[in-house]
Design a protein around this motif. Sequence first.
Motif, mmCIF file in Angstrom:
data_model
loop_
_atom_site.group_PDB
_atom_site.id
_atom_site.type_symbol
_atom_site.label_atom_id
_atom_site.label_comp_id
_atom_site.label_asym_id
_atom_site.label_seq_id
_atom_site.Cartn_x
_atom_site.Cartn_y
_atom_site.Cartn_z
ATOM 1 N N UNK A 36 0.811 -1.227 0.000
ATOM 2 C CA UNK A 36 0.000 0.000 0.000
ATOM 3 C C UNK A 36 0.840 1.271 0.000
ATOM 4 N N UNK A 37 1.983 1.247 0.714
ATOM 5 C CA UNK A 37 2.865 2.418 0.750
ATOM 6 C C UNK A 37 3.476 2.668 -0.626
ATOM 7 N N UNK A 38 3.985 1.613 -1.245
ATOM 8 C CA UNK A 38 4.582 1.779 -2.574
ATOM 9 C C UNK A 38 3.545 2.269 -3.582
ATOM 10 N N UNK A 39 2.368 1.709 -3.576
ATOM 11 C CA UNK A 39 1.345 2.118 -4.544
ATOM 12 C C UNK A 39 0.996 3.588 -4.382
ATOM 13 N N UNK A 96 2.992 5.964 -2.878
ATOM 14 C CA UNK A 96 4.153 6.818 -3.127
ATOM 15 C C UNK A 96 4.522 6.901 -4.601
ATOM 16 N N UNK A 97 4.397 5.788 -5.316
ATOM 17 C CA UNK A 97 4.805 5.752 -6.721
ATOM 18 C C UNK A 97 3.654 5.941 -7.684
ATOM 19 N N UNK A 98 2.434 5.911 -7.149
ATOM 20 C CA UNK A 98 1.232 6.022 -7.985
ATOM 21 C C UNK A 98 1.222 4.944 -9.067
ATOM 22 N N UNK A 99 1.562 3.737 -8.633
ATOM 23 C CA UNK A 99 1.580 2.582 -9.524
ATOM 24 C C UNK A 99 0.754 1.458 -8.907
ATOM 25 N N UNK A 100 0.052 0.712 -9.740
ATOM 26 C CA UNK A 100 -0.720 -0.439 -9.272
ATOM 27 C C UNK A 100 0.194 -1.658 -9.267
ATOM 28 N N UNK A 101 1.055 -1.735 -8.254
ATOM 29 C CA UNK A 101 2.065 -2.793 -8.194
ATOM 30 C C UNK A 101 1.447 -4.066 -7.620
ATOM 31 N N UNK A 102 1.469 -5.171 -8.365
ATOM 32 C CA UNK A 102 0.914 -6.429 -7.851
ATOM 33 C C UNK A 102 1.919 -7.143 -6.962
ATOM 34 N N UNK A 103 1.465 -8.122 -6.210
ATOM 35 C CA UNK A 103 2.398 -8.970 -5.475
ATOM 36 C C UNK A 103 3.376 -9.581 -6.477
ATOM 37 N N UNK A 104 4.622 -9.647 -6.077
ATOM 38 C CA UNK A 104 5.675 -10.101 -6.982
ATOM 39 C C UNK A 104 6.387 -8.965 -7.679
ATOM 40 N N UNK A 105 5.932 -7.736 -7.457
ATOM 41 C CA UNK A 105 6.515 -6.577 -8.140
ATOM 42 C C UNK A 105 7.974 -6.366 -7.782
ATOM 43 N N UNK A 106 8.398 -6.867 -6.624
ATOM 44 C CA UNK A 106 9.785 -6.712 -6.207
ATOM 45 C C UNK A 106 10.594 -7.990 -6.445
ATOM 46 N N UNK A 107 10.061 -8.842 -7.291
ATOM 47 C CA UNK A 107 10.785 -10.048 -7.673
ATOM 48 C C UNK A 107 10.745 -11.142 -6.640
#
Length: 236
Positions: free
Chosen positions: A82-85, A87-98
């Motif tokens: 939730x913080x990354x989404x 702060x970056x205004x991106x819809x980052x799914x689980x796995x976004x950080x590899x």
Amino acid sequence: MHCSPAPSATLCSIQVGTPEAYGFENALDTHDKPWRTGFFKMPVQGRVYVGRTNLVGDGQADLENHGGIDKAVLAYSADHYPKWRRELNLDMPYGAFGENLTISGLSEESVCIGDTLRIGAVPFEVSQPRQPCWKLARRWRMHELTGLVVRNGRSGWYLRVLEEGWIEASMPVVLLDRPNPDWPVARANEILHHRKTDAPLALQLADVPQLAGSWSRELRERAATLASALEAPPRA
């Protein structure tokens, strides 16, 4: 800094991916230049078998810096998303950080080096923080992303596989043992990235038995370099 008592934690999602080639020759944008990576992980439904060096269906392109016994499985806190989404205004799914395992209820502050965590019948051991590399920035086409992770400490952590077996999303993550309550992953990150001139702390961390060998060697080399600098005679 001490690890807080382990909260209730759950395996939210499992991701795997094998190395593939991306980019093209003569690209003008550095993000589009040729590269090979297994960073693009996809969620897996149902049971997944965990081997000693990776999950079935997973792989790494750079085996010198990724994979192996000490870095068999990468875990990341679901609570960071939730913080990354935001702060970056991106819809980052689980796995976004590899990561292979996205876990709610745990973070770098509440996970310690050497913790034994059980998921299903599989015991894992926390071996080291994840050191973000350039591939994270390339994946999201954001040059500054790797540096952001270093600064905010939302790195994730690597796991050894103590016994092979099956896991599945929605399983609880249970703390079995905590031999090093003074060494949360967040503190290890702080020493590696932000307290680079503190030789005594570097050696204390290097002495943690469960710390990955590559980290231990790097910290000892750092301490030796600092000691040599102190012993060198002043320049005329």
